[in-house]
Each structure stands twice: as C-alpha cells, then as structure tokens.
Write a protein that holds these residues in place. Structure first.
Motif, mmCIF file in Angstrom:
data_model
loop_
_atom_site.group_PDB
_atom_site.id
_atom_site.type_symbol
_atom_site.label_atom_id
_atom_site.label_comp_id
_atom_site.label_asym_id
_atom_site.label_seq_id
_atom_site.Cartn_x
_atom_site.Cartn_y
_atom_site.Cartn_z
ATOM 1 N N UNK A 85 -14.316 -16.261 4.201
ATOM 2 C CA UNK A 85 -13.082 -16.960 4.552
ATOM 3 C C UNK A 85 -12.575 -16.486 5.906
ATOM 4 N N UNK A 86 -11.731 -17.308 6.500
ATOM 5 C CA UNK A 86 -11.151 -16.977 7.798
ATOM 6 C C UNK A 86 -9.676 -17.363 7.796
ATOM 7 N N UNK A 121 -5.490 -21.151 6.889
ATOM 8 C CA UNK A 121 -6.891 -20.876 6.604
ATOM 9 C C UNK A 121 -7.784 -21.793 7.431
ATOM 10 N N UNK A 122 -8.851 -21.226 7.942
ATOM 11 C CA UNK A 122 -9.828 -21.986 8.721
ATOM 12 C C UNK A 122 -11.054 -22.217 7.838
ATOM 13 N N UNK A 123 -11.539 -23.436 7.823
ATOM 14 C CA UNK A 123 -12.694 -23.752 6.994
ATOM 15 C C UNK A 123 -13.907 -22.953 7.438
ATOM 16 N N UNK A 165 -11.958 -12.826 10.065
ATOM 17 C CA UNK A 165 -13.093 -13.565 9.520
ATOM 18 C C UNK A 165 -13.889 -12.648 8.591
ATOM 19 N N UNK A 166 -13.933 -13.021 7.283
ATOM 20 C CA UNK A 166 -14.626 -12.225 6.277
ATOM 21 C C UNK A 166 -15.958 -12.903 5.944
ATOM 22 N N UNK A 167 -17.030 -12.134 6.017
ATOM 23 C CA UNK A 167 -18.347 -12.654 5.651
ATOM 24 C C UNK A 167 -19.008 -11.670 4.697
ATOM 25 N N UNK A 168 -18.628 -11.749 3.411
ATOM 26 C CA UNK A 168 -19.219 -10.902 2.389
ATOM 27 C C UNK A 168 -20.173 -11.735 1.541
ATOM 28 N N UNK A 169 -21.416 -11.286 1.454
ATOM 29 C CA UNK A 169 -22.417 -12.049 0.723
ATOM 30 C C UNK A 169 -22.363 -11.719 -0.767
#
Length: 256
Positions: free
Chosen positions: A72-73, A92-94, A252-256
């Motif tokens: 999410x961002x 929130x940004x898509x 900007x979160x990028x957790x797999x």
C-alpha cells in the motif's frame, strides 16, 4: 621422544585431512544433488513491468501469498503545503504489483523457487493537486515509485519459508513541475525461524538518491509463512514530493 612427537603430529595432520576431505566431499555431494530445472531472464524495463502490473499479469497469484502481505501507499500533505483541502490531507494511492518466477532449483528432495516482485505506486497530477484521476501509464502520472523484492520460497519439514536476498527501487518523474527528494528506505524480515523462535531482522534506515539496491546480510534467517503468526518481509520507502507550492510525503509499503 622425537619419534613420538613426529607420529603425534602426523596423526593430527591425518585427522584434519580426513575431516577436511569429508567436508569437501559433502559440499561436492550437495552441489551434485542441486539441479536447476527452470530459469527465466529477468524483466527489468519499468514500462513493461508497470503494464504487467496494471493488467494483473503475474507468476504468483495473491492466493498463494501469506495473508500478511501488505502492499500500500499513502500520500500525506506536509505542513507547508498550500491550497490543499482538509479532506485531501491524506489519501491512499493505488498500488499495482507483478511477480516473476526467475528460477526453480532442486536441492535433494527439496524445491527452491526464486521470485522477484515489482510493486508500483504512482500518484497523478490530479492527486497532487487535490483530486483523484488517472488509470493508465501516461503523462497523467507525476511520479512512479517502484519497489522491488528478490526472495526464495522453499519448504522444510512441510513448512513454507520465505527468504529475502535483496531489495531495490526507484522514483521516475514524469511531470517537470515535480521535484522528489528526502528518500528513505527500511527493509527487513521478521517472524518465526526454522527453529521456532521469533526473530527481528531489519536494516538501519538508508538515505539513497533516486534509485537504490541493498543486499540482505548472510546472517538473516528464512521466515516461516504461517498465517497464525504475524510476519513482515519486504521494504518500505518514503520520499518528499513537491509540486507548485504543494508538498507531500509518499510512504510506500511493499511486504510480500
């Protein structure tokens, strides 16, 4: 006496040689038992990856990922921003994501798959101005933030483990009225290890330029992908965006 010393030293040397030979033989056996059964050339072009992401093209469906995946961002107005309505202070940004399978390797009876996940957050000119619009890769986007995680998925005693090897990212500016700076990066993998203990493994904050690549330490341990335990594997980035008197922070979160 000298003979005893000589034979003792010789015996010790032979023992060391025997253990060294065994270790070397074990390594050779491991390598012999390791077989690459699939490889793919990594797609690195940002435009192609972004198109794949917005079209939902991926080698790893969301259903196959742990439930704690968080991509999410959030765009927040900074205190010095001008002409921004109160309701537009945070939005929130898509986020769009695509995963590519890079390699499948057989190690004994175990299978190890190597993946790369590219995730994008792209605020538009309208969002930075105070209204939402835009859905295609074109000039309506002001900035494209790209976040990339490289990792393996393997199994041990029937359990699924994730192990991150590196992270990278970049910020592409598509609007010449926009400036981006104040970059900040934090990455890590936290959860239950193979021994059943909770481990916290994370980097110190990094302050890169407009692009970055960081490798994880060799001491980091794989994390058990068990939905009963909270775990976090990935990278978080932050930057400051300014456009025509308005100033924002994009997290900007990028957790797999």
């Amino acid at each position: 006496m000298l003979k005893k010393v000589f034979y003792s030293a010789l015996s010790a040397l032979l023992m060391v040689s025997m253990f060294a030979g065994t270790s070397f033989a074990d390594t050779k056996t491991q390598k012999a038992n390791s077989q690459v059964i699939y490889t793919a050339k990594e797609i690195k072009d940002t435009h192609k990856l972004f198109e794949k992401a917005i079209n939902g093209v991926t080698d790893l469906a969301k259903e196959e990922l742990p439930k704690f995946v968080a991509q999410e961002a959030v765009l927040k107005a900074r205190s010095k921003s001008k002409n921004i309505n109160q309701e537009d202070k945070s939005k929130e940004i898509k986020v769009q994501s695509t995963t590519q399978l890079l390699k499948v390797e057989k190690k004994g009876d175990a299978e190890v798959k190597s993946y790369v996940t590219n995730t994008f957050a792209a605020p538009t000119e309208q969002q930075l101005a105070s209204s939402d619009s835009g859905s295609k890769y074109d000039s309506s986007y002001s900035v494209i933030a790209r976040s990339t995680v490289y990792y393996t998925i393997s199994y041990n005693n029937g359990r699924k483990y994730y192990d991150m090897s590196r992270v990278s990212g970049s910020w592409s500016i598509l609007d010449n009225s926009v400036t981006v700076g104040g970059y900040r990066v934090l990455y890590g993998q936290t959860g239950i290890n193979k021994s059943g203990y909770s481990v916290t493994q994370k980097s110190n904050y990094k302050y890169p330029g407009g692009a970055f690549t960081y490798y994880t330490p060799s001491s980091w341990q794989p994390i058990w992908a068990n939905d009963s335990y909270v775990h976090s594997i990935g990278v978080t980035t932050r930057c400051a965006i300014e456009r025509r008197g308005s100033s924002w922070t994009l997290t900007f979160y990028n957790n797999i």
